[in-house]
Design a protein around this motif. Structure first.
Motif, PDB file in Angstrom:
ATOM      1  N   VAL B  81       0.738  -1.168   0.014  1.00 54.53           N
ATOM      2  CA  VAL B  81      -0.134  -0.084  -0.065  1.00 54.53           C
ATOM      3  C   VAL B  81       0.876   1.188  -0.090  1.00 54.53           C
ATOM      4  O   VAL B  81       1.826   1.376   0.805  1.00 54.53           O
ATOM      5  N   VAL B  83       1.538   5.166   0.859  1.00 52.74           N
ATOM      6  CA  VAL B  83       0.906   6.330   1.259  1.00 52.74           C
ATOM      7  C   VAL B  83       1.808   7.421   0.916  1.00 52.74           C
ATOM      8  O   VAL B  83       2.823   7.440   1.149  1.00 52.74           O
ATOM      9  N   SER B  98      -4.828   3.557   8.761  1.00 57.39           N
ATOM     10  CA  SER B  98      -5.642   3.334   7.554  1.00 57.39           C
ATOM     11  C   SER B  98      -4.766   2.377   6.322  1.00 57.39           C
ATOM     12  O   SER B  98      -5.574   1.823   5.607  1.00 57.39           O
ATOM     13  N   ALA B  99      -3.615   2.858   6.473  1.00 62.58           N
ATOM     14  CA  ALA B  99      -2.958   1.867   5.406  1.00 62.58           C
ATOM     15  C   ALA B  99      -3.174   0.348   5.965  1.00 62.58           C
ATOM     16  O   ALA B  99      -3.308  -0.585   4.981  1.00 62.58           O
ATOM     17  N   THR B 101      -5.765  -1.212   7.495  1.00 61.40           N
ATOM     18  CA  THR B 101      -6.888  -1.500   7.186  1.00 61.40           C
ATOM     19  C   THR B 101      -6.946  -1.859   5.526  1.00 61.40           C
ATOM     20  O   THR B 101      -7.575  -2.853   5.206  1.00 61.40           O
ATOM     21  N   GLN B 102      -6.423  -1.187   4.803  1.00 62.80           N
ATOM     22  CA  GLN B 102      -6.152  -1.314   3.414  1.00 62.80           C
ATOM     23  C   GLN B 102      -5.729  -2.555   2.998  1.00 62.80           C
ATOM     24  O   GLN B 102      -5.987  -3.314   1.981  1.00 62.80           O
ATOM     25  N   LEU B 103      -4.194  -2.680   3.707  1.00 56.87           N
ATOM     26  CA  LEU B 103      -3.352  -3.748   3.169  1.00 56.87           C
ATOM     27  C   LEU B 103      -3.983  -4.961   3.631  1.00 56.87           C
ATOM     28  O   LEU B 103      -3.908  -6.168   3.052  1.00 56.87           O
ATOM     29  N   ASP B 104      -4.734  -5.036   4.990  1.00 55.93           N
ATOM     30  CA  ASP B 104      -5.386  -6.378   5.402  1.00 55.93           C
ATOM     31  C   ASP B 104      -4.287  -7.755   5.212  1.00 55.93           C
ATOM     32  O   ASP B 104      -4.667  -8.641   4.813  1.00 55.93           O
TER      33      ASP B 104
END
Lengths: 109, 210
Positions: B81, B83, B98-99, B101-104
Motif C-alpha cells: 500500500v 501512502v 488506515s494503510a 486496514t487497506q493492506l489487510d
C-alpha cells in the motif's frame, strides 16, 4: 518540519478542552533532548490557530534542560545534547530529564 | 487550567491500537527509516523475495509523492500500500492505521513500513511498530549518527548498507559504530550489501526473530 504536526496536536487538544471559550495563553514544557525546535513551534502556532478560538493566543514554551545519571560512577550531570557520555568516560548513563513534551496549562475566558 | 497532557498522546494511543491490531493477527510491523537513497527499497526487494518461501510479508510504502517504490516492490509478489504524505515529512500512527486496514495483512505477516526518506522528522512518531530500523549507507559519511542523534537514539537496529562500496569511499565503519553507540548504548548493528547480498542472511535471521 515535524513541528507543524506536533503544534497541530497541541492545538487540537486545547480546542477539544476549550470548546467555545476563547483561549488566551498556552504553556508547554519541551525537553532540550526532544527533537523539537521551540522557534519552529512558535512559527507554526500562529498558522495553526488562525480562525480558531486560539487565534491571537500567546504560546509559552518552558525548555527543560537535559539531565543524566552515570551508572558507572554514580554522578548526575547536565546533558547539553543527545550524546550520552559522562565525564568519567562511561556511556552507561540514564536520562533523568530533557525528554518531556507536555501541554502544562491553558488560560481560557 | 492545568492540563499536564503529553503532546503526542493521541498519536501514541493510535500506535498502541495498531500494535494490538497486529498482535491479534500474530503480525509485527518494522519501521524502516533512513535518508533518501540509502537503499531501503532495494533491501526490501531482496528481503521480500527471500521471505516469499517462508513467511507472509507486506509493505506500507511512505513517500511524499509517486508510487514508483510501491510498483517496484509489488513485482516481488508482496501486497503493497502506497501512502503519499504530500507535504508531510513523516508517517504517523493514523496514516499507518488506515494503510493497515487497506493492506489487510495475512496472519503471521511481517509488515515493513518504509518511512519517508528523512533522518529527522520520523524519529518522534510511534507507528505501532515492533522495532525501529535505521538504514545508513557507507556513502553517507561516518559522522551521520552524531549529526542526526535523535534518529539513532530512537533505533532498535542500525543496518549499514552498500558494504560493497566500502573500498571506494572514505567511510570508517568502526568509528561510525562508536558514534551510533554514543547516542544509543544498547544499539544492535549489522552490515550488508543489498546489491550483492553480502550479510543479507544475518538481516533475514534478525527479521525472522521478530
Amino acid at each position: 518540519m515535524h513541528e507543524l504536526s506536533i503544534t497541530q496536536s497541541v492545538v487540537d487538544e486545547v480546542r477539544s478542552r476549550a470548546g467555545e471559550r476563547r483561549v488566551h495563553r498556552v504553556r508547554l514544557e519541551v525537553g532540550a533532548l526532544t527533537a523539537v525546535v521551540p522557534s519552529s513551534m512558535l512559527f507554526c502556532f500562529d498558522l495553526v490557530t488562525a480562525g480558531t478560538v486560539l487565534e491571537g493566543a500567546a504560546l509559552d514554551i518552558d525548555v527543560t534542560p537535559g539531565r543524566a545519571a552515570c551508572r558507572s560512577c554514580g554522578v548526575s550531570f547536565d546533558l547539553p545534547d543527545p550524546v550520552l557520555l559522562c565525564a568519567c568516560g562511561s556511556a552507561d548513563v540514564s536520562v533523568l530529564a530533557g525528554r518531556e513534551l507536555k501541554i502544562v496549562s491553558m488560560e481560557v475566558g | 487550567m492545568t492540563l499536564e497532557q503529553n503532546v503526542l498522546a493521541k498519536n501514541d494511543a493510535i500506535a498502541r491500537d495498531n500494535r494490538a491490531w497486529l498482535r491479534k493477527r500474530d503480525a509485527v510491523a518494522l519501521n524502516l527509516m533512513s535518508s533518501p537513497g540509502s537503499g531501503k527499497t532495494t533491501l526490501l526487494e531482496r528481503t521480500l523475495t527471500a521471505l516469499a518461501r517462508s513467511r507472509p510479508a507486506a509493505v506500507i510504502e511512505g513517500d511524499q509523492a509517486t508510487s514508483l517504490d510501491a510498483e517496484r516492490l509489488r513485482r516481488t509478489g508482496a501486497p503493497v500500500v502506497q501512502v503519499n504524505t504530500g507535504a508531510g515529512c513523516h508517517l504517523d500512527a493514523a496514516l499507518v492505521r488506515s494503510a493497515l486496514t487497506q493492506l489487510d495483512p495475512k496472519t503471521g505477516s511481517v509488515v515493513f513500513v518504509e518511512n519517508v526518506g528523512n533522518l529527522v522528522c520520523p524519529a518522534m512518531f510511534d507507528l505501532g511498530e515492533q522495532r525501529k530500523v535505521v538504514v545508513i549507507s557507507v556513502t553517507e559519511g561516518t559522522d551521520k549518527p552524531l549529526k542526526y542523534p535523535y534518529m539513532f537514539a530512537a533505533a532498535d537496529l542500525v543496518v549499514v548498507n552498500k558494504l560493497d562500496l566500502l573500498p571506494y569511499v572514505d567511510f570508517d565503519l568502526e568509528l561510525c559504530v562508536k558514534h551510533a553507540r554514543s547516542v544509543n548504548p544498547d544499539l544492535t548493528l549489522l552490515t550488508l550489501s543489498a546489491t550483492t547480498g553480502e550479510g543479507l542472511d544475518t538481516w533475514l535471521n534478525w527479521v525472522a526473530a521478530q
